[in-house]
Write an enzyme that holds these catalytic residues in place. Sequence first.
Site, PDB file in Angstrom:
ATOM      1  N   ASN A   2      -6.333  -6.408   4.464  1.00 54.49           N
ATOM      2  CA  ASN A   2      -4.939  -6.730   4.183  1.00 54.49           C
ATOM      3  C   ASN A   2      -4.923  -7.994   3.319  1.00 54.49           C
ATOM      4  O   ASN A   2      -5.970  -8.586   3.020  1.00 54.49           O
ATOM      5  CB  ASN A   2      -4.157  -6.920   5.484  1.00 54.49           C
ATOM      6  N   GLN A  20       4.485 -13.318  -2.002  1.00 53.14           N
ATOM      7  CA  GLN A  20       5.214 -12.150  -1.469  1.00 53.14           C
ATOM      8  C   GLN A  20       6.044 -12.541  -0.247  1.00 53.14           C
ATOM      9  O   GLN A  20       7.072 -11.922   0.035  1.00 53.14           O
ATOM     10  CB  GLN A  20       4.233 -11.042  -1.075  1.00 53.14           C
ATOM     11  N   ALA A  51       0.797  -1.232   0.000  1.00 50.80           N
ATOM     12  CA  ALA A  51       0.000   0.000   0.000  1.00 50.80           C
ATOM     13  C   ALA A  51       0.835   1.290   0.000  1.00 50.80           C
ATOM     14  O   ALA A  51       0.613   2.166  -0.854  1.00 50.80           O
ATOM     15  CB  ALA A  51      -0.965  -0.028   1.186  1.00 50.80           C
ATOM     16  N   ASP A 101      -3.827  -2.599   3.979  1.00 47.41           N
ATOM     17  CA  ASP A 101      -4.105  -1.845   2.752  1.00 47.41           C
ATOM     18  C   ASP A 101      -5.107  -0.739   2.988  1.00 47.41           C
ATOM     19  O   ASP A 101      -5.104   0.275   2.304  1.00 47.41           O
ATOM     20  CB  ASP A 101      -4.597  -2.778   1.644  1.00 47.41           C
ATOM     21  N   ARG A 143      -5.446   0.076  -8.850  1.00 44.72           N
ATOM     22  CA  ARG A 143      -5.832  -0.969  -7.886  1.00 44.72           C
ATOM     23  C   ARG A 143      -6.829  -0.342  -6.896  1.00 44.72           C
ATOM     24  O   ARG A 143      -6.658   0.813  -6.516  1.00 44.72           O
ATOM     25  CB  ARG A 143      -4.606  -1.535  -7.135  1.00 44.72           C
TER      26      ARG A 143
HETATM   27  O1  MRU Z   1      -1.209  -7.364  -3.296  1.00 45.08           O
HETATM   28  P1  MRU Z   1      -0.115  -6.665  -2.544  1.00 45.08           P
HETATM   29  O2  MRU Z   1       1.187  -7.384  -2.574  1.00 45.08           O
HETATM   30  O3  MRU Z   1       0.000  -5.214  -2.931  1.00 45.08           O
HETATM   31  O4  MRU Z   1      -0.618  -6.699  -1.032  1.00 45.08           O
HETATM   32  C1  MRU Z   1       0.189  -6.105  -0.057  1.00 45.08           C
HETATM   33  C2  MRU Z   1      -0.336  -6.262   1.313  1.00 45.08           C
HETATM   34  O5  MRU Z   1      -1.381  -6.814   1.557  1.00 45.08           O
HETATM   35  C3  MRU Z   1       0.460  -5.615   2.407  1.00 45.08           C
HETATM   36  O6  MRU Z   1       0.331  -6.330   3.603  1.00 45.08           O
HETATM   37  C4  MRU Z   1      -0.027  -4.183   2.636  1.00 45.08           C
HETATM   38  O7  MRU Z   1      -0.110  -3.492   1.440  1.00 45.08           O
HETATM   39  C5  MRU Z   1       0.855  -3.439   3.568  1.00 45.08           C
HETATM   40  S1  MRU Z   1       2.445  -3.115   2.875  1.00 45.08           S
HETATM   41  C6  MRU Z   1       3.305  -2.202   3.997  1.00 45.08           C
END
Ligand code: MRU
Length: 358
Positions: free
Chosen positions: A249, A198, A54, A239, A93
């Site tokens: 999240n 991730q 995010a 997020d 997004r």
């Molecule tokens: O789909 P992504 O990889 O963008 O999702 C990311 C997450 O869910 C993270 O936990 C969130 O963005 C926090 S990042 C500091």
Amino acid sequence: MNREHSDTIRPIRFHQGELQLLDQRRLPGENLWQRYRDAPAVAAAIRDMVVRGAPAIGITAGFGVVLACQRAIGQDDWRASIAADIETLRAARPTAVNLFWALDRMQALVDASPSAEAAVAATQVEAEWMLESDIAGNRRLGALGARLIEPGQGVLTHCNTGSLATGGYGTALGVIRAAWDAGRIEEVFADETRPWLQGSRLTAWELVHDGIPVQVLCEGAAASLLRSGRVGWVIVGADRIAANGDTANKIGTYGLALLARAHGVRFMVAAPVATIDFEMPDGTGIPIEQRGEDEVLALAGQRVAAEGARGYNPAFDVTPAELIDAIVTERGVVEAPTAERLAALREPTAPETLASAH
Ligand code: MRU
């Protein structure tokens, strides 16, 4: 054991009118930098996961607006050109509110600018401030979150919330870095985080890079791990946090929160105040991104699911506030979050600990 951290990873660079992003689809195998000179390409990079997380999405979109302003120089209707690019970035997004937070700030600067040249200057200062203040904020929230961790146990994290997901240092991973450096953590576990991996690709890469040992597990192993007593805190990012503390999240976070509560393990959300959507009363209204079925049905481009099977691929879920023990921000810690307690974070002078001390 070496408990010094090196905080060297920076995934976003802006140099001589060009945005450069470390391509997170290629890690950990390859360090490939992608280069951008226009906003629609930046929007595509966000959508396609070149950059994700995010805060990193918000900062990247901020630089995307700088590129939009550059492109508008010399155009008769320069404001319309920038507005169209901002709309394209806005659609990249839906869930991370940091994207809209950053774009709203940028739009206000464009509105106040007398020319496209002036808008370039103003938005570049702002985007650079977003990048630097995000890193500074992460260091602060990392220190605040680390203080909540009683030494002697491990932690479990989900997805990637580190330098790659932010301007640098990380949110949940910032707490883990700070707690590790302070000797408060015995071991770090990272969920693999299907389908984009991730956890195993990015979080493990960052931690190994910074000298922090990590064990990667399949999400299915979390229940027995939490039952084992080896983990004191589950620590995740966000997020979008609704005004009452409900937190969107990475998919799987809600399940972890339920498991944590069932096993007496504490559950921490670490995020900058920019991730709190004070206009969203609770989590039921948070838009949840649905991504393509192929992300679930295939691995590295190779179909693994039976032909004919369909995929179900929500990218995020919502954890109800009552399952969250603490929300940690750069402006302070809110324990047992409620709308009233979180509202105090809107004041820049909010005290460090807003709920009653544990
Ligand atoms: O789909 P992504 O990889 O963008 O999702 C990311 C997450 O869910 C993270 O936990 C969130 O963005 C926090 S990042 C500091």
